[in-house]
Design an enzyme around this catalytic site. Structure first.
Site, mmCIF file in Angstrom:
data_model
loop_
_atom_site.group_PDB
_atom_site.id
_atom_site.type_symbol
_atom_site.label_atom_id
_atom_site.label_comp_id
_atom_site.label_asym_id
_atom_site.label_seq_id
_atom_site.Cartn_x
_atom_site.Cartn_y
_atom_site.Cartn_z
ATOM 1 N N HIS A 171 41.945 39.328 40.539
ATOM 2 C CA HIS A 171 43.362 39.732 40.433
ATOM 3 C C HIS A 171 43.391 41.255 40.533
ATOM 4 O O HIS A 171 43.775 41.961 39.599
ATOM 5 C CB HIS A 171 43.944 39.231 39.113
ATOM 6 C CG HIS A 171 44.011 37.735 39.031
ATOM 7 N ND1 HIS A 171 44.957 37.003 39.708
ATOM 8 C CD2 HIS A 171 43.236 36.831 38.388
ATOM 9 C CE1 HIS A 171 44.771 35.713 39.473
ATOM 10 N NE2 HIS A 171 43.724 35.583 38.672
ATOM 11 N N PRO A 173 44.968 43.932 41.676
ATOM 12 C CA PRO A 173 45.946 44.963 41.244
ATOM 13 C C PRO A 173 46.025 45.157 39.733
ATOM 14 O O PRO A 173 46.459 46.208 39.269
ATOM 15 C CB PRO A 173 47.274 44.431 41.794
ATOM 16 C CG PRO A 173 46.889 43.542 42.931
ATOM 17 C CD PRO A 173 45.599 42.894 42.491
ATOM 18 N N ASP A 174 45.586 44.150 38.969
ATOM 19 C CA ASP A 174 45.619 44.263 37.502
ATOM 20 C C ASP A 174 44.564 45.224 36.965
ATOM 21 O O ASP A 174 44.620 45.592 35.791
ATOM 22 C CB ASP A 174 45.313 42.898 36.848
ATOM 23 C CG ASP A 174 46.423 41.889 37.051
ATOM 24 O OD1 ASP A 174 47.514 42.290 37.488
ATOM 25 O OD2 ASP A 174 46.185 40.696 36.778
ATOM 26 N N HIS A 175 43.577 45.545 37.769
ATOM 27 C CA HIS A 175 42.384 46.179 37.201
ATOM 28 C C HIS A 175 42.209 47.649 37.537
ATOM 29 O O HIS A 175 41.244 48.253 37.126
ATOM 30 C CB HIS A 175 41.146 45.372 37.580
ATOM 31 C CG HIS A 175 41.301 43.933 37.245
ATOM 32 N ND1 HIS A 175 41.630 43.510 35.972
ATOM 33 C CD2 HIS A 175 41.273 42.816 38.004
ATOM 34 C CE1 HIS A 175 41.754 42.184 35.976
ATOM 35 N NE2 HIS A 175 41.555 41.748 37.187
#
Lengths: 405, 389
Positions: A171, A173-175
């Site tokens: 995922h 973009p979350d990181h």
């Protein structure tokens, strides 16, 4: 060393799951007082998701939670109760930043909209991180990190070639994209407040933040009218530029020739004298045109080589190359990360000694030392007593009434 | 009186070319004066592809420079000459931050800058960081995604690991670097303490691996590409009538799964009842290859005569985690982004027309984010900035 640059800055932190807490963590790592408002009955989803210390699940055993919440304090409150919300309002009155990553409307339903909060604390810095923004026809669309990759073009562009889109395996973009854009905006808003006395609201739509991560591709599309090519590990401009299988199980090495002078050096290192002698391959355009043939020759030359040794030899020859590393190689083998002290080990009362990644830089030649993540509700009493000044009997009564859940 | 902006009054000397350009752009958009210090022929990033058609020279640069150097100024100095170095030192005395990437095409002038201005915040960007056995290693987006552990996590199991598109190495390094620069500046301004930040792009990538590091550290399992055995059968791209959609309906997002099954049943889809079978409640099984193949067959038969737009609107109504897999040409027409006036038009003087840029990565309730000027021509600000020294 422990950094205290941000001491004196207090967060009332409502963020949960991945992207929000990763954003506020950097503030606690630099000495801010980040008070994480949690719920016993509806715990942070990464507390209940793995991985867990020793593979044994437990509310205080999640490595995912630990990695996103170093140095924070945990205050458990039942926000469904008016008393719980009143405590949160008391905290907000003494906070510099209020942060959340709920969907649109959730903070409003709790009575913590920007306007509500501003009424309590006029100069507040207010961070919201909804996926698609606060308002608009798709504001309510539900999504996960991969949804953000999907709607921004990042999923389409990440693939082995045209028609073979796959998307990032995480995922993504979350990181980095969303938590660190958010942290940058909060830091900027804090400076603005220091100089003007004015707070502000930050509406970080995660889709809008992520699009900037592929900004040059958008500018290219605007300038050419052509959808940017899906090139996988190859490049339209440089060759060879790919990942090749080498000796061992699922072992790979990345090799890129980014300048013409690197090409004869690569050929010499791999014993590809015949290719080096071809005048048509001396320039990048010629190599890009012959990329299939060049890659086939490299693939044969490296198939039985050890990836780590080969990358070191190629680097010695001035060619950018590296083994394709998994978390195991990063932690157990990579000599650079080890020499720079990238990994920290912190003792944790439930998890035991646990590994953490440092903030990815050295600061004045040293590592920013992390403090361990909080147990669920660990700081509830201390925050109520020391930060909010509640007497012990009031705290006991609140606990009795189930407000501190 | 001009409105104060978050980084008003801050001058940043920008000697980045590959890794740090987005970091300084973030400051420029909020009011910092970012000055690119370039050699007389222009910095090497101006030759970075892809080019923009219609320009007959590699100056002022391709799409990356148009995007990354927007809102910045440019001065030219020959840092290999004494006079150039002296001017640079004078410039450093007027600055609060230096962002730099020493390399073969640019001397390392960190020491000169700090000698002139010890309270400076310095961010040094490199692929592998300063010090350590690989400090001299050369990187590239692909090499550093490989060395940092990101490439390993993408792709399919029967093919090579795959990098994430869009040159993510410089973007990720810039983001982490920018936050550290903001924090260091806070200290420099409040307490007069300068700082040197040594940003390693490899470490930045290794800091962005979801939970792969913790999975190995705590459970000694290795997260692998393709999500075989770890990712739910519903979490993937699926083909619909006119393109692809992304779905996520794993048991951990119970509402998405229940609403999806209800939707298919309500639509009278002949395969809907199969998703009611008890095996779909078996989480480990759902992660296996046979479950993935079976789910794909069922779900794509449902999608075959439905468009991306219809599916997205229905998903929105029914709270199913489903979205279009958009191409860039589709994203610029995304109804949500259009509604929010997300994209911005930025003039490109050499092209003689506007280019469409991504808008602000965050909306601020005060009008302090804007793009005031396009990427500068080489040395465009020599007179204004150097004359005042």
């Amino acid at each position: 060393m422990r950094q205290d640059i941000l001491r004196g800055i207090r967060f009332a932190d409502f963020t949960w799951a991945g992207a929000g807490p990763f954003s506020t963590k950097i503030f606690s790592d630099f000495g801010a007082e980040v008070i994480k408002i949690e719920s016993v009955t509806r715990p942070d989803s990464v507390r209940t998701g793995g991985p867990f210390a020793g593979g044994r699940p437990g509310m205080d055993r999640s490595g995912y939670f630990a990695s996103r919440n170093t140095g924070k304090q945990s205050l458990t409150l039942n926000l469904k109760s008016e008393e719980g919300r009143a405590i949160a309002r008391d905290l907000i009155a003494r906070a510099d930043v209020v942060s959340n990553n709920f969907g649109p409307g959730a903070m409003e339903r709790l009575g913590f909209s920007y306007d509500d909060v501003r009424a309590i604390r006029p100069d507040i810095v207010y961070l919201g991180m909804p996926m698609y923004g606060d308002d608009g026809p798709r504001a309510e669309l539900l999504g996960v990190g991969m949804t953000i990759s999907a709607v921004t073009g990042l999923m389409w562009l990440t693939g082995y070639g045209e028609g073979r889109s796959i998307g990032p395996g995480t995922h993504y973009p979350d990181h980095a994209a969303n938590p660190y854009h958010a942290a940058f905006a909060v830091m900027a808003a804090l400076r603005h407040r220091r100089r003007t006395g004015e707070g502000m609201k930050i509406d970080l739509a995660q889709v809008e933040s992520t699009i900037n991560m592929i900004g040059p591709s958008y500018v290219e599309y605007s300038g050419t009218g052509i959808e940017p090519a899906i090139t996988g590990n190859r490049s339209r401009w440089h060759a060879p530029h790919n990942i090749f299988r080498c000796r061992g199980e699922d072992a790979w090495v990345a090799i890129t020739v980014m300048a013409d002078a690197q090409w004869p050096a690569l050929c010499a290192a791999l014993g590809l004298g015949a290719l080096a002698a071809e005048p048509g391959l001396a320039g990048a355009a010629g190599r890009v045109a012959a990329v299939g043939r060049i890659e086939a020759a490299i693939a044969r030359a490296v198939a039985e080589r050890d990836g780590e040794e080969l990358a070191a030899a190629l680097q010695q020859a001035g060619v950018p190359a590296a083994p394709v590393q998994s978390a195991r190689e990063l932690i157990d083998r990579d000599p650079q990360l080890r020499a720079r002290g990238y990994w920290q080990r912190i003792d944790h009362p439930e998890m035991g000694e646990t590994g953490f990644t440092s903030p990815p830089y050295r600061f004045d030649g040293e590592r920013v030392t992390l403090a361990r993540p909080p147990l669920l509700g660990e700081h509830t009493d201390a925050v109520l007593r020391d930060t909010l000044g509640y007497p012990e009997e009031r705290i006991a009564a609140l606990r009795e009434a189930g407000v501190l859940q | 009186m001009t409105t104060a902006r978050p980084y008003s009054g801050v001058r940043i000397l920008d000697l980045t070319r590959e890794l740090g350009g987005y970091a300084t752009r973030l400051f420029a958009d909020l009011g910092a004066e970012v000055v690119r210090v370039e050699p007389p022929e222009g910095a090497s990033d101006r030759r970075r592809p892809p080019p923009l058609p219609g320009l007959n020279s590699d100056v002022p640069g391709g799409a990356p420079v148009a995007f990354l150097a927007a809102n910045k100024a440019s001065v030219t100095l020959d840092l290999g000459e004494e006079a150039g170095l002296a001017t640079f030192a004078a410039l450093a005395r007027t600055a609060q931050i230096l962002a730099i990437e020493p390399g073969p095409d640019q001397p390392d002038v960190t020491a000169e800058a700090l000698a002139a201005n010890p309270a400076l915040v310095v961010a040094i960007f490199s692929h592998f960081g300063l010090g350590g056995p690989h400090s001299g290693w050369l990187g590239s987006d692909l090499v550093t995604q490989a060395a940092g552990g990101l490439a390993w996590l993408s792709g399919t199991p029967d093919e090579a690991p795959l990098r994430v598109a869009g040159e993510q190495t410089p973007m990720v390094a810039s983001l982490y670097g920018a936050v550290a620069m903001g924090i260091a500046l806070w200290d420099a301004e409040l307490r007069g303490r300068g700082h040197v930040i040594d940003v390693s792009a490899q470490e930045c990538i290794a800091h962005s691996l979801q939970n792969a590091v913790q999975v190995y550290d705590l459970e000694k399992r290795i997260s692998r590409r393709g999500g075989e055995g770890t990712r739910d059968c519903s979490e993937d791209m699926f083909r619909c009538k006119d393109g692809w959609v992304f779905l996520a309906a794993p048991p951990t997002l119970g509402i998405s799964w229940r609403q999806l099954v209800a939707w298919m049943a309500e639509a009278g889809h002949p395969e809907a009842s199969r998703l009611g079978e008890p095996k779909w409640l078996d989480r480990p099984w759902r992660n296996t290859a046979p479950a993935k193949a079976e789910f794909r067959a069922i779900f794509e038969s449902f999608l075959a005569d439905r468009t991306q737009l219809d599916l997205t609107e229905e998903a929105l109504r029914r709270k199913v985690v489903l979205s279009p897999v958009a191409r860039i040409s589709e994203t610029v027409k995304d109804p949500q982004l259009v509604y929010r006036n997300y994209f911005v038009e930025v003039p490109h003087p050499a092209l003689g027309r506007n280019l469409t840029f991504p808008g602000a990565p965050f909306r601020l309730s005060r009008p302090v984010w804007h793009i005031d000027r396009p990427a500068p021509a080489v040395g465009q600000d020599n007179d204004r900035i150097l004359a005042g020294l």
